[in-house]
Write a protein that holds these residues in place. Sequence first.
Motif, PDB file in Angstrom:
ATOM      1  N   THR A  58       0.684  -1.323  -0.095  1.00 48.43           N
ATOM      2  CA  THR A  58      -0.011   0.114   0.195  1.00 48.43           C
ATOM      3  C   THR A  58       0.916   1.200   0.120  1.00 48.43           C
ATOM      4  O   THR A  58       0.682   2.119  -0.832  1.00 48.43           O
ATOM      5  CB  THR A  58      -1.016   0.126   1.323  1.00 48.43           C
ATOM      6  OG1 THR A  58      -1.829  -1.174   1.145  1.00 48.43           O
ATOM      7  CG2 THR A  58      -1.731   1.273   1.040  1.00 48.43           C
ATOM      8  N   GLN A  59       1.832   1.438   0.942  1.00 52.03           N
ATOM      9  CA  GLN A  59       2.808   2.381   0.801  1.00 52.03           C
ATOM     10  C   GLN A  59       3.465   2.745  -0.438  1.00 52.03           C
ATOM     11  O   GLN A  59       3.696   3.803  -0.895  1.00 52.03           O
ATOM     12  CB  GLN A  59       4.007   2.102   1.926  1.00 52.03           C
ATOM     13  CG  GLN A  59       3.361   2.179   3.395  1.00 52.03           C
ATOM     14  CD  GLN A  59       4.561   2.082   4.384  1.00 52.03           C
ATOM     15  OE1 GLN A  59       4.796   0.950   4.558  1.00 52.03           O
ATOM     16  NE2 GLN A  59       4.945   3.167   4.743  1.00 52.03           N
ATOM     17  N   GLU A  60       3.947   1.663  -1.180  1.00 51.13           N
ATOM     18  CA  GLU A  60       4.541   1.702  -2.514  1.00 51.13           C
ATOM     19  C   GLU A  60       3.389   1.935  -3.510  1.00 51.13           C
ATOM     20  O   GLU A  60       3.666   2.993  -4.339  1.00 51.13           O
ATOM     21  CB  GLU A  60       5.177   0.558  -2.928  1.00 51.13           C
ATOM     22  CG  GLU A  60       6.447  -0.001  -2.070  1.00 51.13           C
ATOM     23  CD  GLU A  60       6.964  -1.203  -2.507  1.00 51.13           C
ATOM     24  OE1 GLU A  60       6.561  -1.894  -3.421  1.00 51.13           O
ATOM     25  OE2 GLU A  60       7.998  -1.731  -1.591  1.00 51.13           O
ATOM     26  N   ARG A  61       2.316   1.611  -3.441  1.00 51.91           N
ATOM     27  CA  ARG A  61       1.032   1.896  -4.339  1.00 51.91           C
ATOM     28  C   ARG A  61       0.978   3.090  -4.430  1.00 51.91           C
ATOM     29  O   ARG A  61       0.543   3.704  -5.677  1.00 51.91           O
ATOM     30  CB  ARG A  61      -0.054   0.744  -4.411  1.00 51.91           C
ATOM     31  CG  ARG A  61      -1.102   1.287  -5.066  1.00 51.91           C
ATOM     32  CD  ARG A  61      -1.053   0.832  -6.574  1.00 51.91           C
ATOM     33  NE  ARG A  61      -2.013   1.070  -7.297  1.00 51.91           N
ATOM     34  CZ  ARG A  61      -2.689   2.344  -7.583  1.00 51.91           C
ATOM     35  NH1 ARG A  61      -2.247   3.331  -6.989  1.00 51.91           N
ATOM     36  NH2 ARG A  61      -4.004   2.244  -8.206  1.00 51.91           N
ATOM     37  N   LEU A  62       0.622   3.825  -3.226  1.00 47.85           N
ATOM     38  CA  LEU A  62       0.023   4.948  -3.101  1.00 47.85           C
ATOM     39  C   LEU A  62       1.212   5.878  -2.762  1.00 47.85           C
ATOM     40  O   LEU A  62       1.034   7.286  -2.736  1.00 47.85           O
ATOM     41  CB  LEU A  62      -0.803   5.196  -1.972  1.00 47.85           C
ATOM     42  CG  LEU A  62      -2.227   4.271  -2.090  1.00 47.85           C
ATOM     43  CD1 LEU A  62      -3.185   4.481  -0.775  1.00 47.85           C
ATOM     44  CD2 LEU A  62      -2.826   4.508  -3.412  1.00 47.85           C
ATOM     45  N   GLU A  63       2.389   5.575  -3.141  1.00 45.32           N
ATOM     46  CA  GLU A  63       3.514   6.575  -2.892  1.00 45.32           C
ATOM     47  C   GLU A  63       3.694   7.249  -1.547  1.00 45.32           C
ATOM     48  O   GLU A  63       3.705   8.455  -1.639  1.00 45.32           O
ATOM     49  CB  GLU A  63       3.810   7.432  -4.083  1.00 45.32           C
ATOM     50  CG  GLU A  63       3.868   6.547  -5.593  1.00 45.32           C
ATOM     51  CD  GLU A  63       3.912   7.420  -6.835  1.00 45.32           C
ATOM     52  OE1 GLU A  63       3.965   8.656  -6.529  1.00 45.32           O
ATOM     53  OE2 GLU A  63       4.054   6.828  -7.898  1.00 45.32           O
ATOM     54  N   MET A  64       3.374   6.339  -0.711  1.00 44.96           N
ATOM     55  CA  MET A  64       3.516   7.116   0.915  1.00 44.96           C
ATOM     56  C   MET A  64       4.658   6.974   1.482  1.00 44.96           C
ATOM     57  O   MET A  64       4.860   5.629   1.729  1.00 44.96           O
ATOM     58  CB  MET A  64       2.152   6.737   1.472  1.00 44.96           C
ATOM     59  CG  MET A  64       2.118   7.285   2.906  1.00 44.96           C
ATOM     60  SD  MET A  64       1.610   9.225   3.048  1.00 44.96           S
ATOM     61  CE  MET A  64      -0.135   8.966   2.691  1.00 44.96           C
ATOM     62  N   LYS A  65       5.418   7.966   1.719  1.00 44.26           N
ATOM     63  CA  LYS A  65       6.705   7.781   2.506  1.00 44.26           C
ATOM     64  C   LYS A  65       6.525   7.692   3.792  1.00 44.26           C
ATOM     65  O   LYS A  65       7.427   7.132   4.956  1.00 44.26           O
ATOM     66  CB  LYS A  65       7.743   8.761   2.131  1.00 44.26           C
ATOM     67  CG  LYS A  65       7.959   8.823   0.581  1.00 44.26           C
ATOM     68  CD  LYS A  65       8.552   7.213   0.028  1.00 44.26           C
ATOM     69  CE  LYS A  65       8.824   7.555  -1.310  1.00 44.26           C
ATOM     70  NZ  LYS A  65       8.856   6.451  -1.991  1.00 44.26           N
ATOM     71  N   ALA A  66       5.422   8.376   4.640  1.00 39.48           N
ATOM     72  CA  ALA A  66       5.311   8.408   5.850  1.00 39.48           C
ATOM     73  C   ALA A  66       5.101   7.094   6.538  1.00 39.48           C
ATOM     74  O   ALA A  66       4.427   6.043   5.915  1.00 39.48           O
ATOM     75  CB  ALA A  66       4.022   9.406   6.113  1.00 39.48           C
ATOM     76  N   ASN A  67       5.462   6.951   7.946  1.00 41.03           N
ATOM     77  CA  ASN A  67       5.251   5.777   8.641  1.00 41.03           C
ATOM     78  C   ASN A  67       3.962   5.464   9.293  1.00 41.03           C
ATOM     79  O   ASN A  67       3.543   6.088  10.332  1.00 41.03           O
ATOM     80  CB  ASN A  67       6.171   5.539   9.690  1.00 41.03           C
ATOM     81  CG  ASN A  67       6.190   4.382  10.341  1.00 41.03           C
ATOM     82  OD1 ASN A  67       5.894   3.338   9.777  1.00 41.03           O
ATOM     83  ND2 ASN A  67       7.193   4.032  11.447  1.00 41.03           N
ATOM     84  N   GLN A  68       2.978   5.461   8.425  1.00 44.07           N
ATOM     85  CA  GLN A  68       1.474   5.204   8.851  1.00 44.07           C
ATOM     86  C   GLN A  68       0.792   3.873   8.383  1.00 44.07           C
ATOM     87  O   GLN A  68       1.518   3.077   7.307  1.00 44.07           O
ATOM     88  CB  GLN A  68       0.475   6.197   8.121  1.00 44.07           C
ATOM     89  CG  GLN A  68       0.840   7.654   8.335  1.00 44.07           C
ATOM     90  CD  GLN A  68       0.462   8.086   9.752  1.00 44.07           C
ATOM     91  OE1 GLN A  68      -0.489   7.590  10.221  1.00 44.07           O
ATOM     92  NE2 GLN A  68       1.303   8.701  10.437  1.00 44.07           N
ATOM     93  N   SER A  69       0.046   3.445   9.311  1.00 44.10           N
ATOM     94  CA  SER A  69      -0.371   2.104   8.737  1.00 44.10           C
ATOM     95  C   SER A  69      -1.367   2.248   7.668  1.00 44.10           C
ATOM     96  O   SER A  69      -1.619   3.169   7.207  1.00 44.10           O
ATOM     97  CB  SER A  69      -1.559   1.755   9.875  1.00 44.10           C
ATOM     98  OG  SER A  69      -2.652   2.446   9.862  1.00 44.10           O
ATOM     99  N   TRP A  70      -1.570   0.990   7.088  1.00 38.75           N
ATOM    100  CA  TRP A  70      -2.132   0.925   5.598  1.00 38.75           C
ATOM    101  C   TRP A  70      -3.538   1.695   5.784  1.00 38.75           C
ATOM    102  O   TRP A  70      -4.055   2.385   4.681  1.00 38.75           O
ATOM    103  CB  TRP A  70      -2.604  -0.624   5.063  1.00 38.75           C
ATOM    104  CG  TRP A  70      -2.966  -1.638   6.058  1.00 38.75           C
ATOM    105  CD1 TRP A  70      -2.483  -2.303   6.934  1.00 38.75           C
ATOM    106  CD2 TRP A  70      -4.421  -1.819   6.137  1.00 38.75           C
ATOM    107  NE1 TRP A  70      -3.240  -3.239   7.599  1.00 38.75           N
ATOM    108  CE2 TRP A  70      -4.645  -2.599   7.194  1.00 38.75           C
ATOM    109  CE3 TRP A  70      -5.678  -1.258   5.579  1.00 38.75           C
ATOM    110  CZ2 TRP A  70      -5.816  -3.372   7.667  1.00 38.75           C
ATOM    111  CZ3 TRP A  70      -6.915  -1.621   6.119  1.00 38.75           C
ATOM    112  CH2 TRP A  70      -6.910  -2.677   7.187  1.00 38.75           C
ATOM    113  N   ALA A  71      -4.251   1.304   6.878  1.00 43.08           N
ATOM    114  CA  ALA A  71      -5.603   1.955   7.359  1.00 43.08           C
ATOM    115  C   ALA A  71      -5.613   3.329   7.219  1.00 43.08           C
ATOM    116  O   ALA A  71      -6.376   4.257   6.486  1.00 43.08           O
ATOM    117  CB  ALA A  71      -6.293   1.347   8.580  1.00 43.08           C
TER     118      ALA A  71
END
Length: 104
Positions: A58-71
């Motif tokens: 999910t982090q890769e797919r949505l290009e989110m670098k922040a340390n957050q849960s998939w939810a």
Amino acid sequence: MNFYKMLEMIQKRPGLYLRSPSVLHLDSYLRGYFLAKSAMGVVLSPEEVEFDNFQEWTQERLEMKANQSWANIIFFYSVSEQNSLDIFFELLEEFKSSRRNDES
């Protein structure tokens, strides 16, 4: 019942399983589910082990670098609680499809 089948049941009738149709409530449900399995010493199924990779995917797919849960990541990109649940199930299908493609 297998893990993905359980998620399909939740998708069809979230009101039976979740306080409200929200990815954050689904996350709480799944945390309790996995905690109960661990507390009872039940071995995770291959699908449950595979789902453990959903966070990184999910982090890769949505290009989110922040340390957050998939939810939390999904909720960030949603416009409502219901929309967050819809996005989760769309991403889950994409995730499962990508895993099948990786196995080919």
